[in-house]
Design a protein around this motif. Structure first.
Motif, short mmCIF file in Angstrom:
data_model
loop_
_atom_site.label_atom_id
_atom_site.label_comp_id
_atom_site.label_asym_id
_atom_site.label_seq_id
_atom_site.Cartn_x
_atom_site.Cartn_y
_atom_site.Cartn_z
N TRP A 10 0.81 -1.22 0.00
CA TRP A 10 0.00 0.00 0.00
C TRP A 10 0.84 1.27 0.00
O TRP A 10 0.50 2.24 -0.66
CB TRP A 10 -0.98 0.00 1.17
N VAL A 50 0.77 4.08 -3.08
CA VAL A 50 0.31 5.46 -2.90
C VAL A 50 1.42 6.42 -3.34
O VAL A 50 1.17 7.37 -4.11
CB VAL A 50 -0.10 5.73 -1.44
N SER A 56 1.76 6.46 -7.16
CA SER A 56 0.69 7.15 -7.87
C SER A 56 0.83 8.67 -7.71
O SER A 56 0.70 9.43 -8.68
CB SER A 56 -0.67 6.69 -7.33
N VAL A 104 1.92 9.02 4.84
CA VAL A 104 0.78 8.19 4.47
C VAL A 104 0.72 7.00 5.43
O VAL A 104 1.73 6.38 5.73
CB VAL A 104 0.82 7.79 2.97
N CYS A 145 -3.67 10.32 5.05
CA CYS A 145 -2.67 10.90 4.15
C CYS A 145 -2.52 12.39 4.44
O CYS A 145 -3.51 13.09 4.67
CB CYS A 145 -3.11 10.69 2.69
N TYR A 190 -5.90 9.62 -1.53
CA TYR A 190 -4.82 8.70 -1.18
C TYR A 190 -5.06 8.03 0.17
O TYR A 190 -4.64 6.89 0.38
CB TYR A 190 -3.47 9.40 -1.25
N PHE A 192 -7.16 5.25 -1.05
CA PHE A 192 -6.40 4.33 -1.93
C PHE A 192 -5.52 3.41 -1.08
O PHE A 192 -5.31 2.24 -1.44
CB PHE A 192 -5.56 5.17 -2.89
N SER A 193 -5.01 3.91 0.05
CA SER A 193 -4.13 3.09 0.90
C SER A 193 -4.83 1.82 1.42
O SER A 193 -4.16 0.86 1.78
CB SER A 193 -3.61 3.92 2.08
#
Lengths: 162, 162, 162, 162
Positions: free
Chosen positions: C21, C25, C28, C45, C50, C82, C85-86
């Motif tokens: 993860w 992140v 990206s 993060v 984040c 983010y 997303f993590s």
């Protein structure tokens, strides 16, 4: 919305994917006891469009005797939700993910008219817009505007059969 | 909210500007007939904070027999509104400008608990946050989160006298 | 958020579902050229959290020489995105469905600090909250608050292999 | 928006209250350095309406090389803000209180077209709507829709003189 000469954008026609869309919407509305409690009426439903009316009642008011904001929200959330539901495939259900509501004027009148319309119908998400008008002596005041995200809850068992 | 070691932010204490803030909030709530209709209870009010409970009733439901999203919205909009109203000066009224509500889980339970808290109290605008929990057999599920903008409606006549 | 004695709600711990993860992140973020253009830095993060910082630059301002609201939105939308997303599974991508941003104070300072945190991580949708602080001479002002909906875009080919 | 036969609602004409509205909007836009940084162009401004274009540039993108959501937000927030500002009285300034943005499709194209329009112009608050289209080979995709609240910041000294 007017467009400049430089930019023309034509909306896509809304095609229902469930031939029973009208019965489906009317049946679901009829099962919502909260709609019955407040006296809301499903006046019109088309592909990607829904209109709900709510006659004034004293027990639907806030401290100034106008329609309570929560009641305004309830009818326009439903109008948007059913506008979206009308376009969803058979065997699926509709879920409100979120909405945002601006209150533009007091809900003062003998009737609320809430209109929901689909802005974008995606595979999983449906975006709608809603407007609420308060009708008073035949004059209509724009009293709320809403932007809403719905999710199509698919019945995977039924989709595999189809 | 956790903060990194690099960044510490301390919230400001909330100071009511009207010594009668508690009576004012309770009195306004009592005049909202829509709250009476659905059976909502103002359980707690503090400076910049308000908690409203709503026991389950069959006539508050949507098609799956859970609390209707409109009912969830109604209690959390009120909890946020009264959290803000508690900080407003004497002689003013509160108006919901807008709110945005995310529905996180079905409103399934014997009771809703809606909590409103002020994030920022400005001269004219007050920003609040609201959370709704559905309590089921002593277990509480986070079922909605709201971000809201309120406006202080001042009574200019009263302000001049003061 | 404080809770009354009557109501205790414990947040769930956030568990990443992708062992990579952190690299995911950071990788990206590094590919977002708009972040490079404005000079945003991914400072921290964690699972479901984040933090992005943005040093002041004259070319990021509005008419009064404060951080432009669009720039504030850009960093907090990314911080929320983010954070979500993590927690998403390997082979998936993140999409912002929508967000709502309240601007609380002018973006006046030598640095913006944007913090995104996950409120609810569902199978398809992730709801986050974001805060932005403007840091000026070591003092931090809460300048924006955001509520956001993200979608997990799954790579179905990869999921079948796994 | 189509209306049923039962319900006709006519929008009010938008009347600027400042004879210098056009110069005022163009002058403010020109002072926003963030607009210059990203290359945004104020293409058209009318009473209660504003259209901003943004040509594609590689440094405005996210990880898939489309327009970054933050950049999309920046142009539509500005389009809505200037639509509202065009109707505000002389000597006042515009402040974005909040907005909510739904992203409908990827920002993929050679140009973004953002259109802001006033929905309701009140004494203190102005509510707008914004749409963003991504133009690709002459075809336009609706990629975002926004609902926004603005505040009129009056210069009280100037109002007393007038």
């Amino acid at each position: 919305m007017q467009r400049s000469a430089q930019h023309q954008h034509l909306p896509q026609p809304m095609e229902p994917r469930d031939p029973q869309w009208q019965e489906k919407v009317r049946g679901s509305f009829a099962r919502q006891k909260a709609m019955l409690l407040i006296g809301a009426e499903l006046v019109e439903v088309g592909p990607g469009r829904c209109e709900i009316h709510l006659p004034f009642r004293d027990d639907l008011t806030q401290q100034n005797n106008y329609f309570h904001a929560g009641i305004i929200a309830t009818v326009v959330d439903s109008a948007g939700g059913y506008a979206g539901f009308s376009l969803m495939p058979a065997g699926s259900d509709v879920l409100t993910v979120e909405y945002k509501l601006n209150l533009l004027a007091p809900g003062k009148g003998e009737r609320l008219v809430a209109i929901g319309e689909v802005v974008k119908c995606g595979r999983n998400l449906v975006i709608t817009r809603g407007e609420v008008y308060a009708v008073n002596n035949g004059r209509s005041i724009h009293c709320a505007t809403m932007q809403q995200t719905l999710m199509t809850m698919r019945d995977l068992a039924k989709e595999k059969q189809a």
